[in-house]
Design a protein around this motif. Structure first.
Motif, PDB file in Angstrom:
ATOM      1  N   VAL A  99      -9.302  -2.031   0.407  1.00 19.34           N
ATOM      2  CA  VAL A  99      -8.564  -1.981  -0.866  1.00 19.34           C
ATOM      3  C   VAL A  99      -8.007  -0.577  -1.075  1.00 19.34           C
ATOM      4  O   VAL A  99      -8.700   0.421  -0.857  1.00 19.34           O
ATOM      5  CB  VAL A  99      -9.474  -2.347  -2.063  1.00 19.34           C
ATOM      6  CG1 VAL A  99      -8.667  -2.337  -3.361  1.00 19.34           C
ATOM      7  CG2 VAL A  99     -10.133  -3.699  -1.852  1.00 19.34           C
ATOM      8  N   PHE A 100      -6.740  -0.506  -1.508  1.00 18.22           N
ATOM      9  CA  PHE A 100      -6.126   0.764  -1.886  1.00 18.22           C
ATOM     10  C   PHE A 100      -5.598   0.642  -3.306  1.00 18.22           C
ATOM     11  O   PHE A 100      -4.745  -0.185  -3.596  1.00 18.22           O
ATOM     12  CB  PHE A 100      -4.990   1.139  -0.935  1.00 18.22           C
ATOM     13  CG  PHE A 100      -4.222   2.366  -1.367  1.00 18.22           C
ATOM     14  CD1 PHE A 100      -4.880   3.523  -1.768  1.00 18.22           C
ATOM     15  CD2 PHE A 100      -2.837   2.373  -1.360  1.00 18.22           C
ATOM     16  CE1 PHE A 100      -4.175   4.646  -2.170  1.00 18.22           C
ATOM     17  CE2 PHE A 100      -2.121   3.493  -1.750  1.00 18.22           C
ATOM     18  CZ  PHE A 100      -2.801   4.637  -2.158  1.00 18.22           C
ATOM     19  N   HIS A 101      -6.137   1.479  -4.191  1.00 15.87           N
ATOM     20  CA  HIS A 101      -5.699   1.528  -5.588  1.00 15.87           C
ATOM     21  C   HIS A 101      -4.662   2.641  -5.701  1.00 15.87           C
ATOM     22  O   HIS A 101      -4.985   3.822  -5.619  1.00 15.87           O
ATOM     23  CB  HIS A 101      -6.897   1.801  -6.502  1.00 15.87           C
ATOM     24  CG  HIS A 101      -6.565   1.762  -7.963  1.00 15.87           C
ATOM     25  ND1 HIS A 101      -6.761   0.644  -8.740  1.00 15.87           N
ATOM     26  CD2 HIS A 101      -6.037   2.698  -8.782  1.00 15.87           C
ATOM     27  CE1 HIS A 101      -6.390   0.898  -9.976  1.00 15.87           C
ATOM     28  NE2 HIS A 101      -5.936   2.142 -10.035  1.00 15.87           N
ATOM     29  N   THR A 102      -3.404   2.280  -5.852  1.00 16.51           N
ATOM     30  CA  THR A 102      -2.318   3.254  -5.857  1.00 16.51           C
ATOM     31  C   THR A 102      -2.186   3.931  -7.219  1.00 16.51           C
ATOM     32  O   THR A 102      -2.829   3.543  -8.191  1.00 16.51           O
ATOM     33  CB  THR A 102      -0.980   2.587  -5.517  1.00 16.51           C
ATOM     34  OG1 THR A 102      -0.507   1.859  -6.661  1.00 16.51           O
ATOM     35  CG2 THR A 102      -1.114   1.640  -4.324  1.00 16.51           C
ATOM     36  N   ASN A 103      -1.308   4.936  -7.285  1.00 13.44           N
ATOM     37  CA  ASN A 103      -0.930   5.554  -8.561  1.00 13.44           C
ATOM     38  C   ASN A 103       0.375   4.981  -9.091  1.00 13.44           C
ATOM     39  O   ASN A 103       0.907   5.466 -10.093  1.00 13.44           O
ATOM     40  CB  ASN A 103      -0.783   7.075  -8.389  1.00 13.44           C
ATOM     41  CG  ASN A 103      -2.116   7.764  -8.256  1.00 13.44           C
ATOM     42  OD1 ASN A 103      -3.055   7.469  -8.980  1.00 13.44           O
ATOM     43  ND2 ASN A 103      -2.211   8.686  -7.317  1.00 13.44           N
ATOM     44  N   ASP A 104       0.903   3.968  -8.407  1.00 11.45           N
ATOM     45  CA  ASP A 104       2.159   3.359  -8.826  1.00 11.45           C
ATOM     46  C   ASP A 104       1.887   2.256  -9.849  1.00 11.45           C
ATOM     47  O   ASP A 104       1.051   1.372  -9.622  1.00 11.45           O
ATOM     48  CB  ASP A 104       2.897   2.751  -7.631  1.00 11.45           C
ATOM     49  CG  ASP A 104       3.370   3.813  -6.661  1.00 11.45           C
ATOM     50  OD1 ASP A 104       3.694   4.925  -7.123  1.00 11.45           O
ATOM     51  OD2 ASP A 104       3.416   3.533  -5.453  1.00 11.45           O
ATOM     52  N   LEU A 105       2.607   2.290 -10.950  1.00  9.57           N
ATOM     53  CA  LEU A 105       2.515   1.233 -11.944  1.00  9.57           C
ATOM     54  C   LEU A 105       3.384   0.067 -11.498  1.00  9.57           C
ATOM     55  O   LEU A 105       4.492   0.268 -10.984  1.00  9.57           O
ATOM     56  CB  LEU A 105       2.986   1.748 -13.308  1.00  9.57           C
ATOM     57  CG  LEU A 105       2.192   2.926 -13.882  1.00  9.57           C
ATOM     58  CD1 LEU A 105       2.891   3.495 -15.108  1.00  9.57           C
ATOM     59  CD2 LEU A 105       0.776   2.496 -14.223  1.00  9.57           C
ATOM     60  N   GLY A 106       2.893  -1.146 -11.658  1.00  8.80           N
ATOM     61  CA  GLY A 106       3.643  -2.302 -11.176  1.00  8.80           C
ATOM     62  C   GLY A 106       3.457  -3.541 -12.007  1.00  8.80           C
ATOM     63  O   GLY A 106       2.617  -3.600 -12.921  1.00  8.80           O
ATOM     64  N   GLN A 107       4.255  -4.540 -11.677  1.00  4.76           N
ATOM     65  CA  GLN A 107       4.199  -5.834 -12.349  1.00  4.76           C
ATOM     66  C   GLN A 107       4.634  -6.907 -11.366  1.00  4.76           C
ATOM     67  O   GLN A 107       5.626  -6.722 -10.639  1.00  4.76           O
ATOM     68  CB  GLN A 107       5.121  -5.826 -13.576  1.00  4.76           C
ATOM     69  CG  GLN A 107       5.112  -7.102 -14.393  1.00  4.76           C
ATOM     70  CD  GLN A 107       6.048  -7.005 -15.596  1.00  4.76           C
ATOM     71  OE1 GLN A 107       6.831  -6.058 -15.715  1.00  4.76           O
ATOM     72  NE2 GLN A 107       5.977  -7.978 -16.482  1.00  4.76           N
ATOM     73  N   MET A 108       3.898  -7.998 -11.306  1.00  2.00           N
ATOM     74  CA  MET A 108       4.259  -9.124 -10.460  1.00  2.00           C
ATOM     75  C   MET A 108       5.008 -10.158 -11.299  1.00  2.00           C
ATOM     76  O   MET A 108       4.518 -10.600 -12.338  1.00  2.00           O
ATOM     77  CB  MET A 108       3.022  -9.763  -9.839  1.00  2.00           C
ATOM     78  CG  MET A 108       2.303  -8.885  -8.829  1.00  2.00           C
ATOM     79  SD  MET A 108       3.277  -8.472  -7.348  1.00  2.00           S
ATOM     80  CE  MET A 108       3.562 -10.112  -6.655  1.00  2.00           C
ATOM     81  N   CYS A 109       6.213 -10.516 -10.861  1.00  2.00           N
ATOM     82  CA  CYS A 109       7.036 -11.501 -11.574  1.00  2.00           C
ATOM     83  C   CYS A 109       7.563 -12.515 -10.557  1.00  2.00           C
ATOM     84  O   CYS A 109       8.355 -12.155  -9.681  1.00  2.00           O
ATOM     85  CB  CYS A 109       8.212 -10.832 -12.288  1.00  2.00           C
ATOM     86  SG  CYS A 109       7.757  -9.581 -13.496  1.00  2.00           S
ATOM     87  N   ASN A 110       7.110 -13.759 -10.675  1.00  2.00           N
ATOM     88  CA  ASN A 110       7.563 -14.833  -9.788  1.00  2.00           C
ATOM     89  C   ASN A 110       7.410 -14.470  -8.310  1.00  2.00           C
ATOM     90  O   ASN A 110       8.301 -14.725  -7.495  1.00  2.00           O
ATOM     91  CB  ASN A 110       9.019 -15.193 -10.096  1.00  2.00           C
ATOM     92  CG  ASN A 110       9.219 -15.674 -11.520  1.00  2.00           C
ATOM     93  OD1 ASN A 110       8.410 -16.435 -12.044  1.00  2.00           O
ATOM     94  ND2 ASN A 110      10.285 -15.206 -12.158  1.00  2.00           N
ATOM     95  N   GLY A 111       6.278 -13.855  -7.984  1.00  2.00           N
ATOM     96  CA  GLY A 111       5.998 -13.518  -6.596  1.00  2.00           C
ATOM     97  C   GLY A 111       6.644 -12.244  -6.104  1.00  2.00           C
ATOM     98  O   GLY A 111       6.467 -11.879  -4.937  1.00  2.00           O
TER      99      GLY A 111
END
Length: 435
Positions: free
Chosen positions: A296-308
């Motif tokens: 597992v790698f916990h990044t510093n990038d903020l993200g969001q999953m939308c429709n894959g």
């Protein structure tokens, strides 16, 4: 394990072209490249440090694999890390140096199976093909270049053409040596080639990584040549993460694409992206950290999953604090980039003279002049809440990317503060404060 895999690849494709160095016109079939790796001096240091963008880099990697030495690729001019007297954990065969975009550079340790998994994920997800050789213009020592060019050559049999330069004429000349090519680069190079009309017509697969790819550039290349530049998102700690495999330009610049095959992506409670899979590195070395390990790698990038699809929402440490309210600089940059007179821009926060305000938003704009500040402010007000509109406007001739093709907000923030103090030849446009 890596050298055994290479031996199988070399035998299976022995008579086919493996490597072509355009400068000097040196060519190796897979059998010849195998033979070239048999010589060389006796290994001394248990860690090999291949460097540069030449066939010697590839041969150095193979010789290290053959002698069971650890490989730590370096970029041109990069200094060797201090490793003397520090024992590596069992099974570690590869070290990467991080890009230091979030702080001090660190070493990332990989096993053979993790490198092999990254190469397989990239080749399968992107559709790399032996009859579309990789045209190598990016650094082989950087994680992007090693994963997209070196590993596909040695572990998957994808030929590599080393150009030696990213200049438009060098690119044109190298492309003419092949019927069809795959071209992996960074946005700054794609922009340069597009402006010069130098993108080869025989590019069958175009890839961009290392920094955000603007929609304006992506759409312009597609409209002019019918060539889709595929956005790629990855990290030194885990290799490839997401890839935009669509055949038409993206609708949103934040879209990084869908997770690569065999890569699982999720968003943690703090809003940061987490990556799971067999290509995730073993650990940071010599000092492990909680954000990397156990697949597992916990990044510093903020993200969001939308429709894959994975959408990037900035970096957790880049948020600008305005009187207790936080805004991502990407939010501001996306709006300003739509202004017809803005070639490129960065937004960042600097300490405010008003201690209750926290930070003041600065927009660093390439192109135009200080007289544009009011029109840009009005443009921003139509698309952003008033508190998110920059108060300071800094106009520069160009926003140079760093050696990895990235625009560093931290670097440009430092330059701004130096200019504001009068410690730099760059001048802060004054008085151009608004709001």
């Amino acid at each position: 394990m890596l050298y055994d895999r290479w031996c199988r690849i070399a035998r299976a494709h022995s008579s086919r072209l493996a490597l072509f160095e355009v400068v000097g016109e040196r060519r190796w079939t897979f059998a010849e490249l195998f033979a070239a790796a048999q010589g060389g001096p006796e290994p001394g240091d248990p860690i090999a440090f291949p460097q540069g963008i030449s066939a010697d880099f590839i041969i150095s990697v193979l010789r290290a694999w053959r002698s069971s030495r650890v490989v730590c690729p370096l970029e041109s001019g990069q200094r060797r890390p201090e490793t003397a007297g520090i024992a590596l954990p069992a099974g570690i065969v590869h070290l990467k140096m991080t890009s230091a975009t979030t702080g001090t550079a660190r070493l990332v340790a990989f096993t053979s199976s993790q490198l092999m998994a990254d190469a397989e994920n990239i080749v399968q997800s992107m559709g790399l093909r032996p009859d579309w050789p990789n045209l190598g213009v990016i650094s082989l020592g950087h994680s992007y270049g090693f994963s997209n060019l070196v590993l596909p050559l040695l572990l998957q049999g994808i030929p590599l053409i080393l150009v030696g330069s990213g200049l438009p004429e060098a690119l044109r000349s190298a492309a003419q040596t092949q019927k069809s090519i795959t071209l992996a680069a960074v946005p700054a190079l794609w922009q340069t080639w597009h402006d010069a009309g130098a993108i080869p017509t025989n590019v069958r697969l175009a890839i961009s990584a290392g920094a955000p790819l603007s929609l304006v550039l992506e759409r312009s290349v597609f409209a002019g040549q019918g060539l889709k530049i595929h956005n790629f998102y990855g990290s030194s700690e885990c290799g490839g993460i997401a890839y935009d495999a669509s055949e038409v330009p993206r609708g949103e610049s934040s879209c990084a694409g869908s997770p690569l095959q065999n890569v699982r992506v999720s968003v943690a409670e703090d809003g940061c992206i987490e990556v799971r899979g067999s290509a995730v590195a073993e650990m940071y070395w010599p000092e492990p950290a909680l954000e990397l390990g156990s697949g597992v790698f916990h990044t510093n990038d903020l993200g969001q999953m939308c429709n894959g699809l994975l959408h990037l929402r900035g970096r957790s440490g880049d948020q600008i604090n305005v009187a207790g309210r936080k805004v991502l600089p990407e939010t501001i940059e996306t709006v300003l980039a739509n202004h017809p007179q803005v070639r490129a821009c960065l937004a960042f926060g600097v300490p405010s003279n008003d201690t209750q305000r926290g930070e003041t938003i600065v927009a660093c704009v390439a192109g135009g002049s200080a007289e544009m500040s009011e029109s840009l402010r009005q443009f921003a007000l139509t698309n952003l809440p008033a508190w998110q509109v920059p108060r300071e406007w800094w106009f520069v001739e160009t926003l140079e990317a760093n050696g990895r093709g990235k625009l560093s907000r931290a670097e440009w923030r430092r330059r701004y503060l130096e200019a504001a103090r009068g410690d730099s030849p760059l001048k802060v446009n004054s008085p151009r404060s608004t709001g």
